[in-house]
Design an enzyme around this catalytic site. Structure first.
Site, PDB file in Angstrom:
ATOM      1  N   LYS A 109      18.340 -30.103  41.366  1.00  0.00           N
ATOM      2  CA  LYS A 109      17.961 -31.542  41.476  1.00  0.00           C
ATOM      3  C   LYS A 109      18.357 -32.078  40.405  1.00  0.00           C
ATOM      4  O   LYS A 109      18.746 -33.399  40.374  1.00  0.00           O
ATOM      5  CB  LYS A 109      16.373 -31.469  41.744  1.00  0.00           C
ATOM      6  CG  LYS A 109      15.648 -31.498  42.855  1.00  0.00           C
ATOM      7  CD  LYS A 109      14.266 -31.468  42.885  1.00  0.00           C
ATOM      8  CE  LYS A 109      13.671 -30.387  42.246  1.00  0.00           C
ATOM      9  NZ  LYS A 109      13.384 -29.367  42.864  1.00  0.00           N
ATOM     10  N   LYS A 137      13.497 -29.221  25.594  1.00  0.00           N
ATOM     11  CA  LYS A 137      13.341 -30.485  25.345  1.00  0.00           C
ATOM     12  C   LYS A 137      13.175 -31.128  24.002  1.00  0.00           C
ATOM     13  O   LYS A 137      13.899 -32.162  23.818  1.00  0.00           O
ATOM     14  CB  LYS A 137      11.689 -30.939  26.174  1.00  0.00           C
ATOM     15  CG  LYS A 137      11.692 -32.273  26.675  1.00  0.00           C
ATOM     16  CD  LYS A 137      10.694 -32.234  27.715  1.00  0.00           C
ATOM     17  CE  LYS A 137      10.949 -33.847  28.435  1.00  0.00           C
ATOM     18  NZ  LYS A 137       9.830 -34.118  29.402  1.00  0.00           N
ATOM     19  N   LYS A 163      26.167 -25.046  39.715  1.00  0.00           N
ATOM     20  CA  LYS A 163      24.759 -24.638  40.295  1.00  0.00           C
ATOM     21  C   LYS A 163      24.125 -25.635  40.993  1.00  0.00           C
ATOM     22  O   LYS A 163      23.798 -26.595  40.201  1.00  0.00           O
ATOM     23  CB  LYS A 163      23.926 -23.819  39.233  1.00  0.00           C
ATOM     24  CG  LYS A 163      22.618 -23.369  39.660  1.00  0.00           C
ATOM     25  CD  LYS A 163      21.644 -22.899  38.614  1.00  0.00           C
ATOM     26  CE  LYS A 163      20.340 -22.526  39.210  1.00  0.00           C
ATOM     27  NZ  LYS A 163      19.360 -22.551  38.526  1.00  0.00           N
TER      28      LYS A 163
HETATM   29  P1  ADP Z   1      15.951 -26.993  40.633  1.00  0.00           P
HETATM   30  O1  ADP Z   1      16.942 -26.619  39.639  1.00  0.00           O
HETATM   31  O2  ADP Z   1      16.532 -27.976  41.768  1.00  0.00           O
HETATM   32  O3  ADP Z   1      14.753 -28.220  40.063  1.00  0.00           O
HETATM   33  P2  ADP Z   1      13.684 -25.525  40.696  1.00  0.00           P
HETATM   34  O4  ADP Z   1      13.903 -25.170  39.192  1.00  0.00           O
HETATM   35  O5  ADP Z   1      12.539 -26.148  41.213  1.00  0.00           O
HETATM   36  O6  ADP Z   1      14.940 -26.100  41.087  1.00  0.00           O
HETATM   37  O7  ADP Z   1      13.744 -23.988  41.595  1.00  0.00           O
HETATM   38  C1  ADP Z   1      12.749 -23.479  42.309  1.00  0.00           C
HETATM   39  C2  ADP Z   1      13.099 -22.082  42.525  1.00  0.00           C
HETATM   40  O8  ADP Z   1      14.516 -22.156  43.187  1.00  0.00           O
HETATM   41  C3  ADP Z   1      13.662 -21.257  41.368  1.00  0.00           C
HETATM   42  O9  ADP Z   1      12.848 -19.996  41.598  1.00  0.00           O
HETATM   43  C4  ADP Z   1      15.013 -21.105  41.114  1.00  0.00           C
HETATM   44  O10 ADP Z   1      15.273 -19.897  40.639  1.00  0.00           O
HETATM   45  C5  ADP Z   1      15.493 -21.233  42.500  1.00  0.00           C
HETATM   46  N1  ADP Z   1      16.779 -21.979  42.634  1.00  0.00           N
HETATM   47  C6  ADP Z   1      16.851 -23.373  42.265  1.00  0.00           C
HETATM   48  N2  ADP Z   1      18.152 -23.631  42.354  1.00  0.00           N
HETATM   49  C7  ADP Z   1      18.808 -22.451  42.767  1.00  0.00           C
HETATM   50  C8  ADP Z   1      20.480 -22.123  42.909  1.00  0.00           C
HETATM   51  N3  ADP Z   1      21.241 -23.025  42.928  1.00  0.00           N
HETATM   52  N4  ADP Z   1      20.721 -20.946  43.235  1.00  0.00           N
HETATM   53  C9  ADP Z   1      19.616 -19.939  43.324  1.00  0.00           C
HETATM   54  N5  ADP Z   1      18.150 -20.263  43.119  1.00  0.00           N
HETATM   55  C10 ADP Z   1      17.806 -21.468  42.836  1.00  0.00           C
END
Ligand code: ADP
Ligand code: TRP
Length: 321
Positions: free
Chosen positions: A193, A110, A190
């Protein structure tokens, strides 16, 4: 062995969250003592609308239960329902070196982008350490990006134990989730969100179909052979299909004569069938909010009981009370 993990309610869960994390947590409830919580205090560092935080937290509980988290086997609770954890955060803060937190990537990233960071984001790893240490957790299943936070947790536990010549805290180990499970989003990157390319687990059928139809594909003409492994649609299809189904679709790609629309339709049908049971279970849960709240309350009660014991050990070791 006690397994513990948390997931932030920062939006609705998507396929990446399911295959990359949730499915793997749920599988561990069969053989281990499992504590899983919805990390609403952590989410407060990014979700600033109270109604959103409330809704995402509630939806997260419904989603996890619908996807198979079994309250008879695992303890499910909201992080903020265990105030012992925030007290423990303070005790840990007093053994936390500034330089350790300055190295942590969430904060560093950040700052590098020139964005303003608050003390909540800076001390985020200390709250996470308290989450883990409060329950004498042995094993913490997390994605690759969270390994650094487990290292911080071990460091703080050791410092505290050393400073107060005690063994108050159990040192946890990470269990890295299968990183080959990286799920691609609708743009072929990948799924996340933050990239706006997600497909949610519980999209209504019409929305789900629309999302799947929006997956980016190349412009190979219908009649030409196509490479399944270069196509995000096929990569996603593999998550839901058995070997024979994967092979059958791969052959259709290679034979030519199949447009991407057909492959997308196959993915839609496969995904819909895969989550059909969870969708039905979720509807039942949504119609019984009192039952869900009861599960969360019971989970918090048993989590608090455990955390209270650990906090008392820590308080006694450093001369409080
Ligand atoms: P986002 O990237 O959507 O904000 P988070 O960081 O909240 O998702 O991820 C929560 C969990 O889901 C973490 O343990 C992360 O490793 C897993 N995760 C998120 N996106 C993926 C993805 N595209 N492939 C595999 N695992 C994922
Ligand atoms: N920081 C984790 C994430 O973003 C969520 C989390 C909070 C967590 N506390 C935890 C994970 C304790 C494991 C253990 O994914």
């Amino acid at each position: 062995m006690r397994v513990l993990s948390g997931i932030q309610p920062t939006g609705r869960f998507h396929w990446g969250n399911y295959f990359g994390a949730i499915r793997q947590y749920i599988a561990l409830q069969t053989n281990e003592q499992a504590f899983y919580f919805i990390a609403d205090l952590h989410a407060l560092t990014t979700v600033h609308r109270p109604d959103d935080l409330k809704m995402y937290t509630w939806e997260a509980a419904l989603d996890l239960l619908a996807l198979g988290l079994d309250p008879a086997r695992a303890t499910l609770f909201r992080q903020s329902d265990v105030p012992e954890v925030t007290e423990l955060t303070w005790l840990l803060m007093t053994v936390t070196q500034m330089s350790l937190l300055e190295k942590c990537h969430a904060y560093k990233d950040k700052i590098a982008k020139g964005l303003p960071a608050d003390a909540g984001l800076f001390t985020y790893p200390v709250l996470m350490a308290a989450d883990i240490l409060a329950y004498d957790s042995d094993l913490v299943p997390v994605g690759q990006d969270q390994i650094q936070h487990i290292e911080v947790t071990r460091d703080l536990a050791q410092r505290f134990n050393h400073r107060f010549e005690s063994d108050v805290f159990v040192l946890p180990n990470p269990q890295v989730l299968d990183s080959s499970a990286k799920v691609l989003g609708t743009d072929g990157e990948k799924m996340s969100k933050s990239y706006g390319n997600t497909i949610e687990i519980f999209h209504p059928a019409k929305k789900l179909r629309k999302k799947i139809m929006s997956i980016k594909t190349d412009s190979t003409p219908v009649e030409d052979p196509k490479d399944p492994n270069a196509c995000a649609v096929f990569t996603l299809f593999r998550l839901f299909a058995d070997q024979a189904e994967q092979q059958a679709l791969a052959e259709r790609y290679r034979a030519g004569g199949m447009g991407y629309g057909e492959a997308k339709q196959a993915l839609f049908e496969q995904a819909e069938a895969y989550f059909a049971e969870a969708v039905a279970r979720r509807e039942q849960l949504a119609a019984a909010p009192d039952r869900v709240e009861e599960i969360l309350q019971a989970g918090a009660a048993s989590a608090r009981l455990k955390a209270r014991g650990v906090l008392n050990r820590a308080r006694a070791a450093c001369g409080l009370g």
